[in-house]
Scaffold this active site. Sequence first.
Site, PDB file in Angstrom:
ATOM      1  CE1 TYR A  35      41.338  17.929  -4.954  1.00 11.01           C
ATOM      2  CE2 TYR A  35      39.806  19.072  -6.397  1.00 11.01           C
ATOM      3  CZ  TYR A  35      40.472  17.919  -6.034  1.00 11.01           C
ATOM      4  OH  TYR A  35      40.280  16.755  -6.744  1.00 11.01           O
ATOM      5  CD  GLU A  86      -7.709  -8.815   9.648  1.00  8.46           C
ATOM      6  OE1 GLU A  86      -7.010  -8.020   9.015  1.00  8.46           O
ATOM      7  OE2 GLU A  86      -7.736  -8.835  10.897  1.00  8.46           O
ATOM      8  CG  ASN A 128      -5.732  -7.271  16.046  1.00  7.18           C
ATOM      9  OD1 ASN A 128      -4.981  -7.227  17.023  1.00  7.18           O
ATOM     10  ND2 ASN A 128      -5.456  -7.958  14.949  1.00  7.18           N
ATOM     11  NE  ARG A 172      -2.062  -2.315   3.155  1.00 13.55           N
ATOM     12  CZ  ARG A 172      -2.482  -2.808   4.318  1.00 13.55           C
ATOM     13  NH1 ARG A 172      -3.627  -2.378   4.846  1.00 13.55           N
ATOM     14  NH2 ARG A 172      -1.771  -3.709   4.970  1.00 13.55           N
ATOM     15  CB  ALA A 231      41.717  44.591   0.420  1.00 14.66           C
TER      16      ALA A 231
HETATM   17  C1  UD1 Z   1      -2.958  -6.528  10.699  1.00 12.22           C
HETATM   18  C2  UD1 Z   1      -4.046  -7.371  11.319  1.00 12.22           C
HETATM   19  C3  UD1 Z   1      -5.234  -6.471  11.661  1.00 12.22           C
HETATM   20  C4  UD1 Z   1      -4.794  -5.354  12.571  1.00 12.22           C
HETATM   21  C5  UD1 Z   1      -3.621  -4.591  11.972  1.00 12.22           C
HETATM   22  C6  UD1 Z   1      -3.066  -3.620  12.998  1.00 12.22           C
HETATM   23  C7  UD1 Z   1      -3.803  -9.563  10.257  1.00 12.22           C
HETATM   24  C8  UD1 Z   1      -4.388 -10.517   9.285  1.00 12.22           C
HETATM   25  N1  UD1 Z   1      -4.451  -8.410  10.383  1.00 12.22           N
HETATM   26  O1  UD1 Z   1      -3.452  -6.036   9.466  1.00 12.22           O
HETATM   27  O2  UD1 Z   1      -6.237  -7.211  12.306  1.00 12.22           O
HETATM   28  O3  UD1 Z   1      -5.876  -4.464  12.831  1.00 12.22           O
HETATM   29  O4  UD1 Z   1      -2.565  -5.498  11.582  1.00 12.22           O
HETATM   30  O5  UD1 Z   1      -2.044  -2.808  12.495  1.00 12.22           O
HETATM   31  O6  UD1 Z   1      -2.817  -9.866  10.916  1.00 12.22           O
HETATM   32  N2  UD1 Z   1       4.093  -9.406   7.890  1.00 12.22           N
HETATM   33  C9  UD1 Z   1       5.052 -10.403   7.847  1.00 12.22           C
HETATM   34  N3  UD1 Z   1       4.843 -11.483   7.031  1.00 12.22           N
HETATM   35  C10 UD1 Z   1       3.724 -11.615   6.276  1.00 12.22           C
HETATM   36  C11 UD1 Z   1       2.752 -10.596   6.329  1.00 12.22           C
HETATM   37  C12 UD1 Z   1       2.951  -9.523   7.160  1.00 12.22           C
HETATM   38  O7  UD1 Z   1       6.075 -10.324   8.519  1.00 12.22           O
HETATM   39  O8  UD1 Z   1       3.622 -12.613   5.567  1.00 12.22           O
HETATM   40  C13 UD1 Z   1       4.332  -8.238   8.763  1.00 12.22           C
HETATM   41  C14 UD1 Z   1       4.312  -6.934   8.010  1.00 12.22           C
HETATM   42  O9  UD1 Z   1       5.624  -6.592   7.574  1.00 12.22           O
HETATM   43  C15 UD1 Z   1       3.799  -5.957   9.048  1.00 12.22           C
HETATM   44  C16 UD1 Z   1       2.948  -6.805   9.971  1.00 12.22           C
HETATM   45  O10 UD1 Z   1       3.288  -8.146   9.679  1.00 12.22           O
HETATM   46  O11 UD1 Z   1       4.864  -5.374   9.786  1.00 12.22           O
HETATM   47  C17 UD1 Z   1       1.447  -6.576   9.741  1.00 12.22           C
HETATM   48  O12 UD1 Z   1       1.128  -6.872   8.401  1.00 12.22           O
HETATM   49  P1  UD1 Z   1       0.123  -5.969   7.561  1.00 12.22           P
HETATM   50  O13 UD1 Z   1       0.023  -6.545   6.202  1.00 12.22           O
HETATM   51  O14 UD1 Z   1       0.492  -4.548   7.681  1.00 12.22           O
HETATM   52  O15 UD1 Z   1      -1.250  -6.249   8.340  1.00 12.22           O
HETATM   53  P2  UD1 Z   1      -2.534  -5.315   8.364  1.00 12.22           P
HETATM   54  O16 UD1 Z   1      -3.262  -5.456   7.090  1.00 12.22           O
HETATM   55  O17 UD1 Z   1      -2.194  -3.964   8.807  1.00 12.22           O
HETATM   56 CA    CA Z   2      -0.297  -2.938   9.069  1.00 12.00          CA
END
Ligand code: UD1
Ligand code: CA
Length: 460
Positions: free
Chosen positions: A390, A157, A172, A15, A426
């Site tokens: 320089y 979600e 959450n 995003r 000067a």
């Molecule tokens: C997630 C939560 C949502 C919550 C929100 C809060 C889930 C499915 N949803 O959504 O309920 O309200 O966070 O901010 O968890 N990441 C990994 N590996 C992956 C996918 C993600 O390490 O395969 C990491 C991302 O880098 C990020 C974090 O997990 O730092 C959260 O992932 P993101 O895709 O931002 O989740 P949200 O859609 O924000």
């Molecule tokens: Ca997030």
Amino acid sequence: MRLAIVIMAAGKGTRLKSKRPKVLHKIGGKALVEHVIHAATQIVPPQDVYVVVGHQAGAVQAAVTGTGVHFVTQSEQRGTGHAVQTARQAVAAYEHIIVLSGDVPLLQPETIARLRDFHLAERAAMSILTACPSDPHGYGRVIRRAPGAAEVAAIVEQKALTPEQKTIPEINSGIYAFATTTLFQLINELRTDNAHGEYYLTDMADVLVQEGQRVVAIEAESSTEVLGANTLAEMADLDAAMRLTTARKLMAQGVTIYRPETTVIDAGVRVGPDTIIEPFVQLLGETHIGEDCHIRSYSVIENSTIENHVLIQNHCVIDNAHIRSSAQLGPYARLRPGSDIGEEAHIGNFVETKKMRIGKGSKANHLSYLGDAEIGSGVNIGAGTITCNYDGVNKHRTLIEDKVFVGSDTTLVAPIVIGEGSYIAAGSCITEDVPPDALALGRARQTTKPDWARSHRSKR
Ligand code: UD1
Ligand code: CA
């Protein structure tokens, strides 16, 4: 009780529409993941912190090496549930884990501790940190068993919300505590039958409840702290929130900031009481400013030390420099790395300095370049003086001893030594050392032709 912290930081950040991974985007002068690691290491030692990396893993790891944390590689990013599954081997021996999101950077250590204590007191399998922000759109919603109950039935979600669930204000935060054994016994129950075709960690709430496990939630005291950064607009909001917190902390310590919403102050900046910071000032990195200073608008100061009673006029650019007490700079001074400005010295408009030291009470008030130079005290550098440091191949030093007077528009061809108390006429181009107390002239003798102009005009 053995506790580890897992930080999920493997995602791409689709995003953001950026080539850089999300967790390396900066707010308050530091990458998101650095903020999260900093908070985590206030709760457990770095060797109990496991960062899940994946998208551009090398770059993310490189940015935070030296913190002493461990890394776990999630080669394919198949969701937050899969991220935690990937960390299984690394953390299975801990009784409990706290899971943090690499993109929730304002979280404070006190809040992590509160979640930990709540989780242990509730003897829960899963404890969820929640919040009620003014705009819950985009977040997963927490469905409590009953209004006001600690127990949770599920997390839904955004994309799966029923119209009725859309009115639920409690979100959450993406921050959880788990009892490790129970979590890993049941984590393989996660399915990908959802809008993104991913393993959602959020679904663990429902999975655990189905198995008769206790899932509870606690609301954060500040909803700002748990805001996530999924877009560059959200990133800007978090940056503003973080900087305002820094500015307010400085104000509480006696610093006057006229329009804090216009200043950009990094978290590592220290400022003494009775210093005044005008609108649109940027104080970056490890900048330390003393007491009773006045920093005027549009100055940008990075990784520099400024002692007490210093006046920095408008539009100065100061990088890795040391400004001693009661010095005055600008407007429009440019101090490059290695500049050391002495007590009560003046560096005026359109003066550029680099790798140089100028002593007590010396003045270079206008239009000069002073690089690779050692300048004593009580020296006057005339307007337009240039150190020619320089030769096209090597850099050479200029040494100007105490109480020297350099006339305007002088070029000093380095290496060169100008002896104590001497005068430079000067307009001179000085190529040879000048002994103490001498006068050096290095310019063509003036020729004046009386009446030349009058006769020239009469020829028209
Ligand atoms: C997630 C939560 C949502 C919550 C929100 C809060 C889930 C499915 N949803 O959504 O309920 O309200 O966070 O901010 O968890 N990441 C990994 N590996 C992956 C996918 C993600 O390490 O395969 C990491 C991302 O880098 C990020 C974090 O997990 O730092 C959260 O992932 P993101 O895709 O931002 O989740 P949200 O859609 O924000
Ligand atoms: Ca997030």
